[in-house]
Design an enzyme around this catalytic site. Sequence first.
Site, mmCIF file in Angstrom:
data_model
loop_
_atom_site.group_PDB
_atom_site.id
_atom_site.type_symbol
_atom_site.label_atom_id
_atom_site.label_comp_id
_atom_site.label_asym_id
_atom_site.label_seq_id
_atom_site.Cartn_x
_atom_site.Cartn_y
_atom_site.Cartn_z
ATOM 1 C CB SER A 58 2.512 10.850 2.544
ATOM 2 O OG SER A 58 2.719 10.108 3.735
ATOM 3 C CE LYS A 98 6.314 9.738 4.917
ATOM 4 N NZ LYS A 98 4.945 9.265 5.231
ATOM 5 C CB SER A 121 1.305 7.289 4.134
ATOM 6 O OG SER A 121 0.488 8.339 3.685
HETATM 7 N N1 GLN Z 1 -3.360 10.162 2.117
HETATM 8 C C1 GLN Z 1 -3.642 10.272 3.504
HETATM 9 C C2 GLN Z 1 -3.599 11.717 3.923
HETATM 10 O O1 GLN Z 1 -3.263 12.537 3.120
HETATM 11 C C3 GLN Z 1 -2.689 9.423 4.277
HETATM 12 C C4 GLN Z 1 -1.532 10.111 4.878
HETATM 13 C C5 GLN Z 1 -0.651 9.222 5.666
HETATM 14 O O2 GLN Z 1 -0.940 8.058 5.901
HETATM 15 N N2 GLN Z 1 0.443 9.798 6.115
HETATM 16 O O3 GLN Z 1 -3.907 12.041 5.038
#
Ligand code: GLN
Length: 503
Positions: free
Chosen positions: A154, A79, A178
């Site tokens: 994400s 990532k 995420s």
């Molecule tokens: N969807 C969550 C957010 O936008 C999770 C993000 C993550 O785990 N990096 O904060």
Amino acid sequence: MTLLGKSISEIHKLLTSKETSATELAQAHLSYIEKSDHLTHAFLCLTKDLALKQATEIDKLISAKKELPPLAGIPLAVKDVLCVESYPATCGSKILEGFKPIYNATSVNLLFDAGAICVGKTNCDEFAMGSSNENSAYAKVTNPWNHNYVPGGSSGGSAASVAAGFATIALGTDTGGSVRQPASLCGVVGMKPTYGLVSRFGLIALASSLDHVGPFTRTVEDTIRTLAVMAKPDTHDSTSVPQKMRTANCDMVALLNDLPKITNLKNVKIGVIEELSGEGNEKSVQKALDLAIETLKTLGAKIDKVSLPKVKYALPVYYILNPAEASSNLARYDGVKYGARDKSAQDLLSMYLSTRQSFIGSEPKRRIMLGTYVLSSGYYDAYYKKAQRVRRLLTEEFNDIFKSYDLVICPTSPTTAFKFGDRTDDPLKMYMADVASIPADLAGLPAISIPCGFDENNMPIGLQFMAAPLADRKVLEAAYAFEKATDYTKFSPMLQKYESAKT
Ligand code: GLN
């Protein structure tokens, strides 16, 4: 013979029997990505030179008849929030365009030392903020099962790269779900280990008290093999769990040796979280959960409903703490130290302001504003401190449950993958995607998502297992037994299409 879509042990056999070389393997994956990633946009950059250099090193070991390291030749995608030396790390943001880190993240380094081959950096929501990948400043990742649907976020690029068969392992980060949520939407295995079990050194921070690094793989065994290499103490990360606190329940090497013995779940007590296993879920998700419960019972697990009333506060607590920490972490992007700068500005202050204004996207801006607000004097006690207290109460509620249960379960996501644009106008609806994944981040629990069925559009559904901190082995054992009893992890429609077009 195809070289794509193989597991870690299959690749190991192919290499040791000399049926293929690491270079051939790397080339097969790179060429598949080059031919097909225009459909998914899973990668922001390919690290071809690095992959071929790493593959040559493995081939040298093979010709010298040396013992191969545990991940020799395994294609790895990383990532874009994790540092890989000399390659861009954008975090999916324009503000980091042009930034190339000068060292590897510890998690990446450990996988490289174990022989993994880096094929590229994966696309993600900007600074890992999002649940659909629609917040990437570069391109929207599509779901390999159906390109009209989001892959989740994400870490959508990492989930998609494993679901498509571009890589055997992909690294993601999980701050509020995420790794697990996109794993669920893309039909792969995604694990968030206990907070601090995998080093975050070299991870570009979103919310430091919540950030975790975790792997995506096609199978639970491959997740265990990855963690056996990557879950190590790190003196560069002050939140890393020291060796003396790592109990037998987080010994992944021992777990690997014990895998053949895991054939059932007798004496395992599982609680189904009432608050996350009812009405709020889509019908197909609920049905898959009911079926999964039956499978777990057949395996011998003892299953009850359990109530965690504080779980309903997880989302509001998270959306105070996450923006607070994000606003502080993102303060460093000012056009001076890293990445992009508005060169037309006339003085320092206007350079800071216009750089941030021009190159930071709307979701990070929303969180910077929210976070600055909840941390500001007068509001700190009312919001930030109160949210931390509720977080503590939620953690205690989990601790109590784990006195009587080995694991708790619920669907990873209340819905399957949704279509592009479905939730972009409504941030609150988007935030709901993580209602079931956020609690484990707040409490630092090990949690895994594994495929457990399909909806009426043939889109994957994920089941989540969580355990007490440092009981990572328990979630992996249960997930492994469940996977053996089902066959949801065996499909990869995009790869199958690619292979059949070749023949
Ligand atoms: N969807 C969550 C957010 O936008 C999770 C993000 C993550 O785990 N990096 O904060």
